[in-house]
Design an enzyme around this catalytic site. Structure first.
Site, PDB file in Angstrom:
ATOM      1  N   CYS A 116      36.123  12.413  20.212  1.00  0.00           N
ATOM      2  CA  CYS A 116      36.503  13.748  19.708  1.00  0.00           C
ATOM      3  C   CYS A 116      38.010  14.017  19.768  1.00  0.00           C
ATOM      4  O   CYS A 116      38.476  14.999  19.203  1.00  0.00           O
ATOM      5  CB  CYS A 116      35.741  14.829  20.459  1.00  0.00           C
ATOM      6  SG  CYS A 116      33.972  14.594  20.386  1.00  0.00           S
ATOM      7  N   HIS A 240      39.580  21.335  20.484  1.00  0.00           N
ATOM      8  CA  HIS A 240      38.343  20.655  20.067  1.00  0.00           C
ATOM      9  C   HIS A 240      37.180  21.633  20.203  1.00  0.00           C
ATOM     10  O   HIS A 240      37.049  22.322  21.220  1.00  0.00           O
ATOM     11  CB  HIS A 240      38.132  19.410  20.928  1.00  0.00           C
ATOM     12  CG  HIS A 240      36.806  18.779  20.710  1.00  0.00           C
ATOM     13  ND1 HIS A 240      36.277  18.585  19.453  1.00  0.00           N
ATOM     14  CD2 HIS A 240      35.869  18.309  21.590  1.00  0.00           C
ATOM     15  CE1 HIS A 240      35.079  18.024  19.567  1.00  0.00           C
ATOM     16  NE2 HIS A 240      34.811  17.855  20.855  1.00  0.00           N
ATOM     17  N   ASN A 270      29.665  20.837  17.285  1.00  0.00           N
ATOM     18  CA  ASN A 270      30.683  19.854  17.656  1.00  0.00           C
ATOM     19  C   ASN A 270      30.670  18.715  16.632  1.00  0.00           C
ATOM     20  O   ASN A 270      29.741  17.920  16.615  1.00  0.00           O
ATOM     21  CB  ASN A 270      30.387  19.342  19.072  1.00  0.00           C
ATOM     22  CG  ASN A 270      31.393  18.297  19.536  1.00  0.00           C
ATOM     23  OD1 ASN A 270      32.155  17.749  18.744  1.00  0.00           O
ATOM     24  ND2 ASN A 270      31.380  18.009  20.826  1.00  0.00           N
TER      25      ASN A 270
HETATM   26  N1  COA Z   1      18.021  25.246  26.142  1.00  0.00           N
HETATM   27  C1  COA Z   1      17.507  25.964  27.162  1.00  0.00           C
HETATM   28  N2  COA Z   1      17.721  25.653  28.456  1.00  0.00           N
HETATM   29  C2  COA Z   1      18.480  24.565  28.712  1.00  0.00           C
HETATM   30  C3  COA Z   1      19.029  23.773  27.679  1.00  0.00           C
HETATM   31  C4  COA Z   1      18.766  24.155  26.361  1.00  0.00           C
HETATM   32  N3  COA Z   1      19.253  23.477  25.305  1.00  0.00           N
HETATM   33  N4  COA Z   1      19.740  22.781  28.239  1.00  0.00           N
HETATM   34  C5  COA Z   1      19.642  22.923  29.570  1.00  0.00           C
HETATM   35  N5  COA Z   1      18.880  24.000  29.857  1.00  0.00           N
HETATM   36  C6  COA Z   1      18.524  24.555  31.176  1.00  0.00           C
HETATM   37  C7  COA Z   1      18.635  23.519  32.265  1.00  0.00           C
HETATM   38  O1  COA Z   1      17.440  22.802  32.404  1.00  0.00           O
HETATM   39  C8  COA Z   1      18.921  24.397  33.452  1.00  0.00           C
HETATM   40  O2  COA Z   1      17.717  24.967  33.919  1.00  0.00           O
HETATM   41  P1  COA Z   1      17.462  25.221  35.482  1.00  0.00           P
HETATM   42  O3  COA Z   1      18.530  26.189  35.910  1.00  0.00           O
HETATM   43  O4  COA Z   1      16.089  25.749  35.509  1.00  0.00           O
HETATM   44  O5  COA Z   1      17.621  23.866  36.111  1.00  0.00           O
HETATM   45  C9  COA Z   1      19.770  25.531  32.888  1.00  0.00           C
HETATM   46  O6  COA Z   1      19.464  25.568  31.496  1.00  0.00           O
HETATM   47  C10 COA Z   1      21.244  25.334  33.079  1.00  0.00           C
HETATM   48  O7  COA Z   1      21.568  24.013  32.692  1.00  0.00           O
HETATM   49  P2  COA Z   1      23.008  23.440  32.804  1.00  0.00           P
HETATM   50  O8  COA Z   1      22.996  21.996  32.438  1.00  0.00           O
HETATM   51  O9  COA Z   1      23.596  23.864  34.111  1.00  0.00           O
HETATM   52  O10 COA Z   1      23.731  24.281  31.647  1.00  0.00           O
HETATM   53  P3  COA Z   1      25.243  24.383  31.332  1.00  0.00           P
HETATM   54  O11 COA Z   1      25.676  25.778  31.434  1.00  0.00           O
HETATM   55  O12 COA Z   1      26.060  23.333  32.030  1.00  0.00           O
HETATM   56  O13 COA Z   1      25.264  24.037  29.776  1.00  0.00           O
HETATM   57  C11 COA Z   1      25.889  22.273  28.293  1.00  0.00           C
HETATM   58  C12 COA Z   1      24.871  22.755  29.324  1.00  0.00           C
HETATM   59  C13 COA Z   1      25.498  20.871  27.840  1.00  0.00           C
HETATM   60  C14 COA Z   1      25.874  23.236  27.126  1.00  0.00           C
HETATM   61  C15 COA Z   1      27.308  22.291  28.967  1.00  0.00           C
HETATM   62  O14 COA Z   1      27.252  21.609  30.188  1.00  0.00           O
HETATM   63  C16 COA Z   1      28.354  21.637  28.108  1.00  0.00           C
HETATM   64  O15 COA Z   1      28.696  22.117  27.036  1.00  0.00           O
HETATM   65  N6  COA Z   1      28.958  20.524  28.587  1.00  0.00           N
HETATM   66  C17 COA Z   1      29.997  19.847  27.841  1.00  0.00           C
HETATM   67  C18 COA Z   1      29.364  19.023  26.746  1.00  0.00           C
HETATM   68  C19 COA Z   1      30.356  18.603  25.723  1.00  0.00           C
HETATM   69  O16 COA Z   1      31.266  19.299  25.393  1.00  0.00           O
HETATM   70  N7  COA Z   1      30.145  17.394  25.168  1.00  0.00           N
HETATM   71  C20 COA Z   1      30.960  16.887  24.129  1.00  0.00           C
HETATM   72  C21 COA Z   1      32.234  16.392  24.651  1.00  0.00           C
HETATM   73  S1  COA Z   1      33.277  15.919  23.335  1.00  0.00           S
END
Ligand code: COA
Length: 316
Positions: A116, A240, A270
């Site tokens: 990215c 990004h 993304n």
């Molecule tokens: N829908 C609903 N619930 C979801 C979910 C979804 N798509 N994905 C995860 N959850 C749940 C999890 O199971 C967790 O449940 P729990 O509290 O019962 O265990 C809860 O939501 C929180 O999950 P978590 O992983 O802590 O969420 P988060 O706030 O970290 O968000 C991402 C997850 C992936 C959106 C976030 O971590 C992110 O954007 N990371 C960077 C990814 C990125 O930018 N990648 C590309 C790089 S170029």
């Protein structure tokens, strides 16, 4: 930290274009096939819908053609094509070969893959080619991440999508638009986000989030320093487009208000290499950038890589 030599031949944008597939997939639609909700995706990422479809070559040809048309130039006058993509259509040859042919170019063409961060890598490389004597370079950032996404995995399927953005840059007599830049990579973090050849994306979202903020800020600070500017002299940040919360956290640390950011991720998701040009040219289309504005481009991605550049808009 690289400092651009005063004697280097500069460049500026003379045409640009973007492409998004027609098919739109909303959060609501995703929630019908996996355990997620529109509300969760909006709150945790800022994404509302994304565009899915096409190939990396077809989207690149569409955005590249628009950029060449806007520049009003003969395609034969382009000296090189640099295509940033992490989703090539084939392992061999580079997708830039098909794009070069599709656009009727007769010049060298190669792919750049820095995930990215790739568009900024490609854009700075294009400026480097001009510094070495080329007159016009076409820089394209395109990804079709939907092809390497597991559509049953709610961890990744809510984030990734397809798109393309292209720009023609041309040699100028003055210093040109690029004021400062930075490239970074830490290959020890490879396992945080990867896809095997023929496989789908695997991601440790939490850890990517944490690292992303840090490396974006670090890279942006290096580019600011190289350009001799402070954060409050930046008129627009084009980050990004991965997650609006990552952008908020990074801007807070850089002390740049969110009102100065270009955001299109609610519409695009993304799109990796396409994300910065999609956001930049959307801001330009909406008159958010004027001649002489200082624009900070900052990307991060799998690798993990980071890259940033400070551009003085319309500077020749
Ligand atoms: N829908 C609903 N619930 C979801 C979910 C979804 N798509 N994905 C995860 N959850 C749940 C999890 O199971 C967790 O449940 P729990 O509290 O019962 O265990 C809860 O939501 C929180 O999950 P978590 O992983 O802590 O969420 P988060 O706030 O970290 O968000 C991402 C997850 C992936 C959106 C976030 O971590 C992110 O954007 N990371 C960077 C990814 C990125 O930018 N990648 C590309 C790089 S170029």
């Amino acid at each position: 930290m690289p400092v651009i030599p005063r004697s280097a031949i500069g460049a500026r944008f003379i045409g640009w274009g973007t492409a998004l597939p027609e098919k739109v997939v909303t959060n609501e639609e995703l929630s019908k096939t996996m355990d997620t909700t529109d509300e969760w995706i909006r709150e945790r990422t800022g994404i509302e819908r994304r565009h899915i479809g096409g190939t990396t070559a077809s989207l690149s040809i569409e955005s590249g053609r628009k950029a060449i048309q806007m520049a009003g130039i003969d395609p034969l006058s382009i000296d090189a094509l640099v295509l940033s993509t992490t989703t090539p259509d084939r392992t061999v040859p580079a997708t830039s070969a098909a794009v070069q042919h599709g656009l009727g170019l007769r010049c060298g063409a190669f792919d750049v893959n820095a995930a990215c961060s790739g568009f900024v890598y490609a854009l700075v490389t294009g400026h480097g080619l001009i510094a070495m004597g080329m007159k016009r370079v076409l820089v394209i950032g395109t990804d079709t991440l939907s092809r390497i996404t597991d559509w049953t995995d709610r961890n990744t399927a809510i984030l990734f999508a397809d798109g393309s953005g292209a720009a023609v840059i041309e040699a100028v007599t003055g210093p040109g638009q690029l004021m400062g830049w930075d490239f970074d990579a830490d290959g020890s973090l490879e396992e945080l986000l990867y896809a095997e050849i023929g496989g789908t994306l695997h991601m440790d979202g939490k850890e990517v989030f944490r690292r992303a903020v840090r490396i974006m800020v670090d890279s942006a600070e290096k580019s600011l320093k190289a350009s001799g500017l402070t954060a409050n002299e930046i008129d627009l940040v084009v980050p990004h487009q991965a997650n609006v919360r990552i952008i908020e956290a990074a801007c807070k640390r850089l002390d740049i208000p969110m009102s100065k950011t270009a955001i299109v991720l609610q519409e695009t998701g993304n799109t990796s290499s396409a994300s910065i040009p999609l956001a930049l040219f959307d801001a330009v289309a909406n008159s958010r950038v004027k001649s002489g504005d200082n624009v900070l481009l900052v990307g991060f991605g799998a690798g993990m890589t980071a890259a940033s550049a400070v551009i003085k808009w319309n500077q020749s």
